[in-house]
Structure formats: structure tokens, C-alpha cells
Design a protein around this motif. Structure first.
Motif, PDB file in Angstrom:
ATOM      1  N   LEU A   1       0.849  -1.186   0.000  1.00  0.00           N
ATOM      2  CA  LEU A   1       0.000   0.000   0.000  1.00  0.00           C
ATOM      3  C   LEU A   1       0.879   1.228   0.000  1.00  0.00           C
ATOM      4  O   LEU A   1       1.663   1.444   0.903  1.00  0.00           O
ATOM      5  CB  LEU A   1      -0.902  -0.004   1.241  1.00  0.00           C
ATOM      6  N   VAL A   2       0.745   2.022  -1.056  1.00  0.00           N
ATOM      7  CA  VAL A   2       1.502   3.253  -1.175  1.00  0.00           C
ATOM      8  C   VAL A   2       0.523   4.395  -0.988  1.00  0.00           C
ATOM      9  O   VAL A   2      -0.375   4.581  -1.780  1.00  0.00           O
ATOM     10  CB  VAL A   2       2.162   3.362  -2.575  1.00  0.00           C
ATOM     11  N   CYS A   3       0.663   5.112   0.085  1.00  0.00           N
ATOM     12  CA  CYS A   3      -0.266   6.203   0.381  1.00  0.00           C
ATOM     13  C   CYS A   3       0.216   7.479  -0.285  1.00  0.00           C
ATOM     14  O   CYS A   3       1.318   7.920  -0.035  1.00  0.00           O
ATOM     15  CB  CYS A   3      -0.364   6.427   1.891  1.00  0.00           C
ATOM     16  N   ALA A   4      -0.618   8.029  -1.121  1.00  0.00           N
ATOM     17  CA  ALA A   4      -0.272   9.272  -1.802  1.00  0.00           C
ATOM     18  C   ALA A   4      -1.487  10.175  -1.790  1.00  0.00           C
ATOM     19  O   ALA A   4      -2.419   9.947  -2.524  1.00  0.00           O
ATOM     20  CB  ALA A   4       0.172   8.987  -3.235  1.00  0.00           C
ATOM     21  N   SER A   5      -1.500  11.145  -0.941  1.00  0.00           N
ATOM     22  CA  SER A   5      -2.619  12.057  -0.862  1.00  0.00           C
ATOM     23  C   SER A   5      -2.577  12.984  -2.068  1.00  0.00           C
ATOM     24  O   SER A   5      -1.598  13.686  -2.286  1.00  0.00           O
ATOM     25  CB  SER A   5      -2.535  12.868   0.427  1.00  0.00           C
ATOM     26  N   MET A   6      -3.631  12.949  -2.864  1.00  0.00           N
ATOM     27  CA  MET A   6      -3.678  13.742  -4.071  1.00  0.00           C
ATOM     28  C   MET A   6      -4.243  15.121  -3.734  1.00  0.00           C
ATOM     29  O   MET A   6      -5.165  15.236  -2.943  1.00  0.00           O
ATOM     30  CB  MET A   6      -4.560  13.067  -5.121  1.00  0.00           C
ATOM     31  N   PRO A   7      -3.709  16.173  -4.327  1.00  0.00           N
ATOM     32  CA  PRO A   7      -4.193  17.520  -4.055  1.00  0.00           C
ATOM     33  C   PRO A   7      -5.592  17.737  -4.613  1.00  0.00           C
ATOM     34  O   PRO A   7      -6.017  17.019  -5.500  1.00  0.00           O
ATOM     35  CB  PRO A   7      -3.170  18.401  -4.783  1.00  0.00           C
TER      36      PRO A   7
ATOM     37  N   LEU B   1      -6.407   7.938  -2.941  1.00  0.00           N
ATOM     38  CA  LEU B   1      -6.778   9.197  -3.577  1.00  0.00           C
ATOM     39  C   LEU B   1      -7.807   9.883  -2.683  1.00  0.00           C
ATOM     40  O   LEU B   1      -8.862   9.329  -2.400  1.00  0.00           O
ATOM     41  CB  LEU B   1      -7.404   8.951  -4.954  1.00  0.00           C
ATOM     42  N   ARG B   2      -7.480  11.076  -2.231  1.00  0.00           N
ATOM     43  CA  ARG B   2      -8.411  11.835  -1.387  1.00  0.00           C
ATOM     44  C   ARG B   2      -9.182  12.811  -2.285  1.00  0.00           C
ATOM     45  O   ARG B   2      -8.602  13.513  -3.099  1.00  0.00           O
ATOM     46  CB  ARG B   2      -7.648  12.582  -0.312  1.00  0.00           C
ATOM     47  N   LEU B   3     -10.483  12.826  -2.096  1.00  0.00           N
ATOM     48  CA  LEU B   3     -11.371  13.639  -2.921  1.00  0.00           C
ATOM     49  C   LEU B   3     -11.816  14.885  -2.168  1.00  0.00           C
ATOM     50  O   LEU B   3     -11.802  14.913  -0.941  1.00  0.00           O
ATOM     51  CB  LEU B   3     -12.608  12.817  -3.311  1.00  0.00           C
ATOM     52  N   GLU B   4     -12.238  15.897  -2.913  1.00  0.00           N
ATOM     53  CA  GLU B   4     -12.740  17.132  -2.315  1.00  0.00           C
ATOM     54  C   GLU B   4     -14.050  16.898  -1.580  1.00  0.00           C
ATOM     55  O   GLU B   4     -14.318  17.522  -0.556  1.00  0.00           O
ATOM     56  CB  GLU B   4     -12.972  18.185  -3.401  1.00  0.00           C
ATOM     57  N   ARG B   5     -14.894  16.014  -2.162  1.00  0.00           N
ATOM     58  CA  ARG B   5     -16.204  15.689  -1.597  1.00  0.00           C
ATOM     59  C   ARG B   5     -16.422  14.186  -1.738  1.00  0.00           C
ATOM     60  O   ARG B   5     -15.751  13.534  -2.523  1.00  0.00           O
ATOM     61  CB  ARG B   5     -17.307  16.432  -2.379  1.00  0.00           C
ATOM     62  N   PRO B   6     -17.379  13.640  -1.013  1.00  0.00           N
ATOM     63  CA  PRO B   6     -17.650  12.198  -1.126  1.00  0.00           C
ATOM     64  C   PRO B   6     -18.059  11.790  -2.544  1.00  0.00           C
ATOM     65  O   PRO B   6     -18.741  12.535  -3.249  1.00  0.00           O
ATOM     66  CB  PRO B   6     -18.794  11.967  -0.148  1.00  0.00           C
TER      67      PRO B   6
ATOM     68  N   SER C   1     -11.518   0.909  -4.959  1.00  0.00           N
ATOM     69  CA  SER C   1     -12.479   0.618  -3.893  1.00  0.00           C
ATOM     70  C   SER C   1     -12.620   1.873  -3.054  1.00  0.00           C
ATOM     71  O   SER C   1     -11.759   2.737  -3.049  1.00  0.00           O
ATOM     72  CB  SER C   1     -12.025  -0.572  -3.039  1.00  0.00           C
ATOM     73  N   VAL C   2     -13.731   1.955  -2.360  1.00  0.00           N
ATOM     74  CA  VAL C   2     -14.012   3.123  -1.535  1.00  0.00           C
ATOM     75  C   VAL C   2     -13.547   2.826  -0.118  1.00  0.00           C
ATOM     76  O   VAL C   2     -14.032   1.899   0.529  1.00  0.00           O
ATOM     77  CB  VAL C   2     -15.517   3.462  -1.558  1.00  0.00           C
ATOM     78  N   GLN C   3     -12.588   3.601   0.353  1.00  0.00           N
ATOM     79  CA  GLN C   3     -12.098   3.477   1.729  1.00  0.00           C
ATOM     80  C   GLN C   3     -13.064   4.187   2.667  1.00  0.00           C
ATOM     81  O   GLN C   3     -13.419   3.684   3.706  1.00  0.00           O
ATOM     82  CB  GLN C   3     -10.685   4.070   1.835  1.00  0.00           C
ATOM     83  N   SER C   4     -13.450   5.380   2.275  1.00  0.00           N
ATOM     84  CA  SER C   4     -14.493   6.152   2.942  1.00  0.00           C
ATOM     85  C   SER C   4     -15.104   7.001   1.838  1.00  0.00           C
ATOM     86  O   SER C   4     -14.656   6.934   0.703  1.00  0.00           O
ATOM     87  CB  SER C   4     -13.890   7.022   4.059  1.00  0.00           C
TER      88      SER C   4
END
Length: 164
Positions: free
Chosen positions: A20-26, A45-50, A65-68
């Protein structure tokens, strides 16, 4: 293939997430450069909204897959290119990017026997490796073993006992 978001349930399986490579996307994933991931590795991948709707152009190349609601896990499954589209509950585009899945650099040894090809990953010990393009008599039994292992792992994750 579209996957409606259901809280607490992945959009689709993780596949072979070996690392698992964690890379928070802007913010602003809707456009921009390619998303690059290695085969059998994952990135967050972190999203601006759900997310409400997730589309992967070719799920055999990359899977999500959806983590949250606002965090996705993108896994490289096979080398190649596909695309990822994510929309929110209002139909607004959150992500529209090309996904490039590559093999890791180094550690691979390719053995040619005439026109037959077999690939090993030698880092530090040589192990068989499932690589598209290898000879079917080498590739197919290995692919079957991996699928069996994945089914067992999935059954365990779902709380089922082997053989049920």
C-alpha cells in the motif's frame, strides 16, 4: 463499468494489493496529469467531496475501492492505461484522469527458451511472477493459483470457512 457508492462497501475488490503506497492527491483531481500506479500496488486518492459514482474504464488494468466517502484506493492490476471518472451526488465531476499502470523498475528476469518466455522477480530471491505475454503453459497455471488464493482470501475476509 459504473459502481454506485454504498457506504461501508467497496466499489469493487482490491485485487492483488501486495503493498500500500499512500499518496494524498491535491484538490482538483478533475483534470491534470496522469495518475501513475505500479502493478500489484495501491495508492490512496483523497477527494474534495464524497464520491457517489465511480467509473473505471478497464477494471482489468486498474481497480478502485471506496475506503471512505472521500477516500478511494486505486490498485494497479495489469500494465496498461485506462481512465478513472468520479462524480459526486450532484453529478459534478470530481476526477477525470488517465490511469497509467506500470511494472516496477528492476528485479525482473525474463527467460527466453526459443519463442517461449517466462518472467521471474528476483529481489532478493527469484520467485515466479504473473506477467502478461509469458508463455501460456507457464502463465495459465500461475494465474489459476493466484485466483484460488484470492478466492480463499476473499472468503476469509467475508468470514466464510473454506469449503462452504
Amino acid at each position: 463499468m459504473a459502481f454506485p457508492f454504498r457506504p461501508g462497501r467497496p466499489a469493487c475488490g482490491l485485487g492483488l494489493a501486495a503493498a500500500l503506497v499512500c499518496a494524498s492527491m491535491p484538490p482538483g483531481l478533475a483534470a491534470g496529469r496522469d495518475i501513475e500506479v505500479l502493478i500489484d500496488q495501491a495508492m490512496m486518492l483523497r477527494l474534495e467531496r464524497p464520491a457517489a459514482e465511480i467509473v473505471v474504464g478497464n477494471p482489468s488494468i486498474a481497480d478502485v475501492s471506496v475506503q471512505s466517502g472521500d477516500t478511494l484506493v486505486l490498485t494497479g492490476k495489469s500494465f496498461g492505461e485506462t481512465n478513472l471518472i468520479v462524480m459526486d451526488t450532484h453529478g459534478q465531476l470530481l476526477v477525470n484522469r488517465r490511469v497509467v499502470v506500470q511494472e516496477p523498475d528492476g528485479g525482473f528476469v525474463t527467460v527466453f527458451r526459443g519463442v517461449k518466455r517466462e518472467t521471474l522477480h528476483c529481489s532478493p530471491n527469484c520467485e515466479t511472477q504473473l506477467v502478461i505475454g509469458d508463455t501460456p503453459t507457464y502463465f495459465d497455471p500461475l494465474a489459476k493459483e493466484i485466483q484460488t488464493k484470492q478466492r480463499i482470501g476473499q472468503s476469509s475476509a467475508e468470514g466464510q470457512v473454506s469449503g462452504e
